[in-house]
Design a protein around this motif. Structure first.
Motif, mmCIF file in Angstrom:
data_model
loop_
_atom_site.group_PDB
_atom_site.id
_atom_site.type_symbol
_atom_site.label_atom_id
_atom_site.label_comp_id
_atom_site.label_asym_id
_atom_site.label_seq_id
_atom_site.Cartn_x
_atom_site.Cartn_y
_atom_site.Cartn_z
ATOM 1 N N GLY A 9 0.814 -1.118 -0.001
ATOM 2 C CA GLY A 9 0.074 0.009 0.045
ATOM 3 C C GLY A 9 0.950 1.080 0.097
ATOM 4 O O GLY A 9 1.725 1.287 0.833
ATOM 5 N N LEU A 32 -1.752 -1.118 -3.823
ATOM 6 C CA LEU A 32 -2.863 -0.109 -3.626
ATOM 7 C C LEU A 32 -2.290 1.237 -3.362
ATOM 8 O O LEU A 32 -1.338 1.410 -2.672
ATOM 9 C CB LEU A 32 -3.540 -0.782 -2.254
ATOM 10 C CG LEU A 32 -3.993 -1.962 -2.332
ATOM 11 C CD1 LEU A 32 -4.508 -2.197 -0.838
ATOM 12 C CD2 LEU A 32 -5.290 -2.036 -3.202
ATOM 13 N N THR A 56 -7.314 3.632 -3.940
ATOM 14 C CA THR A 56 -8.030 3.378 -2.762
ATOM 15 C C THR A 56 -8.014 4.546 -1.743
ATOM 16 O O THR A 56 -7.329 5.511 -2.074
ATOM 17 C CB THR A 56 -8.136 1.948 -2.244
ATOM 18 O OG1 THR A 56 -8.983 1.878 -1.125
ATOM 19 C CG2 THR A 56 -6.675 2.109 -1.560
ATOM 20 N N ALA A 61 -6.180 1.230 2.217
ATOM 21 C CA ALA A 61 -4.863 0.820 1.923
ATOM 22 C C ALA A 61 -4.138 0.186 3.099
ATOM 23 O O ALA A 61 -3.550 -0.913 2.990
ATOM 24 C CB ALA A 61 -3.909 1.926 1.039
ATOM 25 N N ALA A 65 -3.221 -3.943 3.052
ATOM 26 C CA ALA A 65 -1.751 -3.892 2.624
ATOM 27 C C ALA A 65 -0.888 -4.800 3.752
ATOM 28 O O ALA A 65 -1.242 -4.732 4.980
ATOM 29 C CB ALA A 65 -0.899 -2.759 2.310
#
Length: 236
Positions: A9, A32, A56, A61, A65
């Motif tokens: 993320g 992400l 997102t 995230a 993640a």
């Protein structure tokens, strides 16, 4: 998880965030990415459509993640979703930059590093400093497969050996030789005012630059502040 690789993320959809997203997706990581605006708007940018990363929100995230990279201005560190990042491995790529962050005391204190501020905001996360000292253009242009001549290096600083191993693997996958700097506090050796900051060098030269930290502008400021604190303590 895809092929054993964690979801990455990225908090920050600016130039650094987008470069890291491209490198990570190219290395086979699911990515992400969260910007400050509407995720739908970020998702429709040409870069996002080309790389296959998913846009997102920051909290989403952080929750989904396995590893989160902070690629946003240090001045926004209090907006990082601490609750969602509890227990997560967080790669801190932030820097104090006066043109963006101004001159608040917490950023200008020579005894405080940017990663220390992030760690204090994320007490339940495991913070490792990396990807902060090389410019985003060099990150994009200099990524090389392992073993290729001319490969450049990225410094990594953290307090846990297992986290350093994970982040070093990500650095390697994204195209650079990882150089362990030491504990998270030693990440100060990669900040603005040091030789490594802005440098585009191989592992051998990066280690030499890190060792010369006491002679750098940042190193001299730290030494002077420590001496002043010691002298002040001896007066009481």
């Amino acid at each position: 998880m895809t092929a054993g690789k964690p979801v990455i993320g990225i908090l920050g959809a600016g130039r650094l965030g987008m470069v890291l997203a491209r490198l990570a997706t190219g290395a086979g990581y699911p990515v992400l990415i969260a910007g400050s605006g509407d995720p739908k708007r970020v998702a429709l940018t040409p870069d996002m459509l080309a790389m296959g990363a998913a846009a997102t929100s920051g909290p989403d995230a952080a929750e989904r993640a396995g590893v989160v990279i902070l690629a946003l201005p240090l001045g926004r560190y209090r907006t990082i979703p601490a609750d969602q990042l509890a227990g997560r491995l967080v790669i801190d790529a932030t820097n104090y930059w006066w043109e963006v962050d101004g001159f608040p005391d917490e950023f200008t204190d020579p005894l405080t590093s940017s990663s220390a501020l992030v760690r204090d905001h994320l007490p339940a996360s495991r913070v490792v400093k990396a990807f902060n000292h090389m410019g985003y253009r060099d990150l994009e242009d200099e990524a090389r497969p392992p073993g290729q001549a001319g490969r450049k290096a990225i410094g990594v600083a953290g307090d846990r050996a297992d986290d350093l191993e994970v982040v070093s693997g990500i650095v390697d996958d994204l195209g650079f030789d990882p150089v362990i700097v030491g504990a998270l506090a030693d990440g100060i050796r990669l900040e603005p005012g040091t030789e490594p900051f802005g440098a585009d060098v191989d592992a051998r030269e990066l280690r030499q630059m890190i060792d010369r930290f006491p002679d750098s502008q940042r190193g001299r400021r730290l030494a002077a502040a420590l001496a002043s604190r010691a002298a002040s303590g001896s007066d009481h």
